[in-house]
Design an enzyme around this catalytic site. Structure first.
Site, PDB file in Angstrom:
ATOM      1  N   GLY A  10      31.001  15.339  15.673  1.00 60.72           N
ATOM      2  CA  GLY A  10      31.000  16.445  14.714  1.00 60.72           C
ATOM      3  C   GLY A  10      32.400  16.887  14.313  1.00 60.72           C
ATOM      4  O   GLY A  10      33.402  16.524  14.936  1.00 60.72           O
ATOM      5  N   ASP A  37      22.940  14.503  25.618  1.00 64.84           N
ATOM      6  CA  ASP A  37      21.999  14.876  24.553  1.00 64.84           C
ATOM      7  C   ASP A  37      21.470  16.266  24.901  1.00 64.84           C
ATOM      8  O   ASP A  37      20.863  16.448  25.955  1.00 64.84           O
ATOM      9  CB  ASP A  37      20.871  13.831  24.515  1.00 64.84           C
ATOM     10  CG  ASP A  37      19.881  14.083  23.399  1.00 64.84           C
ATOM     11  OD1 ASP A  37      19.709  15.252  22.977  1.00 64.84           O
ATOM     12  OD2 ASP A  37      19.257  13.102  22.959  1.00 64.84           O
ATOM     13  N   ALA A  61      24.924  20.337  16.906  1.00 62.51           N
ATOM     14  CA  ALA A  61      23.902  21.029  16.123  1.00 62.51           C
ATOM     15  C   ALA A  61      23.231  20.051  15.173  1.00 62.51           C
ATOM     16  O   ALA A  61      23.796  19.016  14.832  1.00 62.51           O
ATOM     17  CB  ALA A  61      24.532  22.170  15.317  1.00 62.51           C
ATOM     18  N   TYR A  62      22.033  20.422  14.765  1.00 64.61           N
ATOM     19  CA  TYR A  62      21.372  19.752  13.640  1.00 64.61           C
ATOM     20  C   TYR A  62      21.824  20.540  12.411  1.00 64.61           C
ATOM     21  O   TYR A  62      21.437  21.697  12.245  1.00 64.61           O
ATOM     22  CB  TYR A  62      19.852  19.829  13.822  1.00 64.61           C
ATOM     23  CG  TYR A  62      19.073  19.170  12.708  1.00 64.61           C
ATOM     24  CD1 TYR A  62      18.372  17.989  12.930  1.00 64.61           C
ATOM     25  CD2 TYR A  62      19.039  19.726  11.436  1.00 64.61           C
ATOM     26  CE1 TYR A  62      17.658  17.375  11.899  1.00 64.61           C
ATOM     27  CE2 TYR A  62      18.338  19.115  10.404  1.00 64.61           C
ATOM     28  CZ  TYR A  62      17.654  17.961  10.641  1.00 64.61           C
ATOM     29  OH  TYR A  62      16.949  17.357   9.624  1.00 64.61           O
ATOM     30  N   THR A 102      26.128  30.278  12.973  1.00 59.87           N
ATOM     31  CA  THR A 102      26.318  30.149  11.525  1.00 59.87           C
ATOM     32  C   THR A 102      26.115  31.448  10.743  1.00 59.87           C
ATOM     33  O   THR A 102      25.340  32.313  11.152  1.00 59.87           O
ATOM     34  CB  THR A 102      25.328  29.085  10.992  1.00 59.87           C
ATOM     35  OG1 THR A 102      25.398  29.037   9.569  1.00 59.87           O
ATOM     36  CG2 THR A 102      23.901  29.407  11.375  1.00 59.87           C
ATOM     37  N   ASP A 103      26.767  31.517   9.593  1.00 60.14           N
ATOM     38  CA  ASP A 103      26.551  32.605   8.623  1.00 60.14           C
ATOM     39  C   ASP A 103      25.137  32.568   8.042  1.00 60.14           C
ATOM     40  O   ASP A 103      24.662  33.562   7.507  1.00 60.14           O
ATOM     41  CB  ASP A 103      27.581  32.488   7.482  1.00 60.14           C
ATOM     42  CG  ASP A 103      27.588  31.115   6.812  1.00 60.14           C
ATOM     43  OD1 ASP A 103      27.253  30.107   7.481  1.00 60.14           O
ATOM     44  OD2 ASP A 103      27.942  31.034   5.619  1.00 60.14           O
ATOM     45  N   TYR A 126      17.095  25.794   8.960  1.00 59.26           N
ATOM     46  CA  TYR A 126      18.341  25.626   9.727  1.00 59.26           C
ATOM     47  C   TYR A 126      18.810  26.980  10.272  1.00 59.26           C
ATOM     48  O   TYR A 126      19.082  27.118  11.468  1.00 59.26           O
ATOM     49  CB  TYR A 126      19.419  25.001   8.832  1.00 59.26           C
ATOM     50  CG  TYR A 126      20.826  25.103   9.382  1.00 59.26           C
ATOM     51  CD1 TYR A 126      21.253  24.294  10.443  1.00 59.26           C
ATOM     52  CD2 TYR A 126      21.746  26.014   8.839  1.00 59.26           C
ATOM     53  CE1 TYR A 126      22.544  24.405  10.940  1.00 59.26           C
ATOM     54  CE2 TYR A 126      23.036  26.123   9.331  1.00 59.26           C
ATOM     55  CZ  TYR A 126      23.427  25.320  10.390  1.00 59.26           C
ATOM     56  OH  TYR A 126      24.700  25.439  10.888  1.00 59.26           O
ATOM     57  N   LYS A 130      19.015  28.188  14.202  1.00 58.40           N
ATOM     58  CA  LYS A 130      20.278  28.627  14.819  1.00 58.40           C
ATOM     59  C   LYS A 130      20.124  30.049  15.377  1.00 58.40           C
ATOM     60  O   LYS A 130      20.675  30.384  16.424  1.00 58.40           O
ATOM     61  CB  LYS A 130      21.420  28.586  13.798  1.00 58.40           C
ATOM     62  CG  LYS A 130      21.831  27.186  13.346  1.00 58.40           C
ATOM     63  CD  LYS A 130      22.494  26.339  14.413  1.00 58.40           C
ATOM     64  CE  LYS A 130      23.853  26.848  14.811  1.00 58.40           C
ATOM     65  NZ  LYS A 130      24.518  25.941  15.789  1.00 58.40           N
ATOM     66  N   TRP A 151      30.774  27.581   6.267  1.00 58.52           N
ATOM     67  CA  TRP A 151      31.275  26.633   5.251  1.00 58.52           C
ATOM     68  C   TRP A 151      32.386  25.740   5.842  1.00 58.52           C
ATOM     69  O   TRP A 151      33.521  25.733   5.347  1.00 58.52           O
ATOM     70  CB  TRP A 151      31.800  27.401   4.038  1.00 58.52           C
ATOM     71  CG  TRP A 151      30.791  28.192   3.257  1.00 58.52           C
ATOM     72  CD1 TRP A 151      29.607  28.706   3.706  1.00 58.52           C
ATOM     73  CD2 TRP A 151      30.887  28.577   1.879  1.00 58.52           C
ATOM     74  NE1 TRP A 151      28.984  29.387   2.703  1.00 58.52           N
ATOM     75  CE2 TRP A 151      29.739  29.323   1.565  1.00 58.52           C
ATOM     76  CE3 TRP A 151      31.843  28.386   0.888  1.00 58.52           C
ATOM     77  CZ2 TRP A 151      29.508  29.877   0.290  1.00 58.52           C
ATOM     78  CZ3 TRP A 151      31.620  28.927  -0.375  1.00 58.52           C
ATOM     79  CH2 TRP A 151      30.466  29.645  -0.673  1.00 58.52           C
TER      80      TRP A 151
END
Ligand SMILES: NC(=O)c1ccc[n+]([C@@H]2O[C@H](COP(=O)([O-])OP(=O)(O)OC[C@H]3O[C@@H](n4cnc5c(N)ncnc54)[C@H](OP(=O)(O)O)[C@@H]3O)[C@@H](O)[C@H]2O)c1
Length: 295
Positions: A10, A37, A61-62, A102-103, A126, A130, A151
């Site tokens: 990532g 994993d 993360a996915y 995440t935002d 998503y 999260k 972002w």
């Protein structure tokens, strides 16, 4: 200080990997699938036992926001249950944990920037996965630090900046969404923020001021269309610098997943706690271009 970073391929994990050895005593061990994993708790526990980290960073993360609308189970397996497994293993081993979020936990209806205690209300799968991950992390590891960011871009993998540069190489005009506002954030800056957090978590075990949610993003809020213009302005190739940006609406773009119109994160709590001022977009984009090599 030895960090165990999860999510090897990532953007944030690779930025953290690039800091390995950058200062005396800093060791960054980065592991990902299949060795580690997050849906397989045994692999997490084994990695902690083998590597004896001083702190764990879960950057796995996915992140396929649109695909997640169809692959709901896969998104939750990594972002929700997987995050919970990491937190449980870290707590069982007595290790501090930094978990990235995440935002997109917000619905974007707030007129100003989001603070950590604002109510969440994700608009897409998503974001919901999260948000469930944040809840599981908090219930499994009382001392976990959850770092929400937004972002993300870097010289690694696939992201908006690299996509814009690729598309601009063969298009004079690009249609870009102009009615979503957020703060683009360099993965390198997130990596440096994680280091600052890790140092404090290790030095001050049990300090309640370091637990819970923090917002971290670069210091410039704009729309995707404005972001594209800033990217093109700084590009070395004169042809790319002349790319026209045509603003379109979220509706006209027609992505499968809904996205918040405003997901600007307020970073005062992070700055006050860790004494680190996030870079501006200009500064972090300049660093990007100093590292970027078109493929
Ligand atoms: N990208 C953004 O714009 C953005 C925005 C806000 C917040 N964030 C958050 O920031 C964090 C880092 O994002 P990023 O952009 O660095 O993500 P990324 O580039 O999409 O990388 C995600 C990593 O997670 C790994 N992963 C997926 N499933 C896994 C599993 N079951 N076990 C172990 N590793 C697994 C992937 O590995 P494989 O190669 O094996 O799939 C990949 O290495 C995430 O928590 C993300 O939600 C990202």
């Amino acid at each position: 200080m030895r960090l165990l970073v999860i999510g090897a391929t990532g953007q944030v994990a690779q930025s953290l990997a690039s800091l390995n050895g950058s200062e005396p005593g800093l060791e960054v061990v980065v592991l990902g699938r299949p060795q580690l994993d997050v849906t397989q708790p045994d692999t997490i526990a084994a990695a902690i036992t083998t590597n004896h980290p001083d702190c764990i960073v879960n950057a796995a993360a996915y992140t396929a926001v649109d695909k997640a609308e169809q692959e709901i189970e896969a998104a939750y397996a990594v972002n929700a249950s997987g995050a919970g497994h990491v937190a449980r293993c870290a707590a069982a081993a007595g290790r501090p944990l930094i978990h990235l979020s995440t935002d997109y936990v917000f619905d974007g209806r707030k007129a100003t920037s989001y603070v950590e205690c604002d109510p969440v209300n994700p608009l897409n799968v998503y974001g919901a996965s999260k948000e469930e991950g944040e809840r599981q992390v908090r219930s499994e590891h009382a001392g976990a630090l959850i770092l929400r960011t937004s972002w993300v871009y870097s010289v690694y993998g696939s992201n908006f900046v690299r996509t814009m540069l690729r598309l601009a190489a063969s298009n004079e005009t690009l249609k870009i969404v102009g009615d979503q506002t957020g703060c683009p954030t360099s993965a390198n800056d997130i990596a440096r923020a994680c280091l600052a957090c890790a140092r404090r978590l290790i030095a001050e075990p049990g300090n309640p001021d370091l637990n819970g949610i923090f917002h971290f993003c670069n210091d410039t809020a704009l729309t995707w269309a404005q972001f594209a213009e800033r990217i093109f302005d700084l590009a070395g190739d004169p042809a790319i610098r002349e790319t026209n940006v045509e603003r379109i609406t979220t509706e006209a773009f027609g992505a499968p997943a809904a996205r918040p119109a405003n997901s600007v994160l307020a970073t005062r709590k992070f700055r006050d706690t860790f004494g680190l001022t996030p870079a501006t977009l200009q500064e972090s984009l300049q660093e990007f271009f100093s590292l970027y090599q078109p493929s």
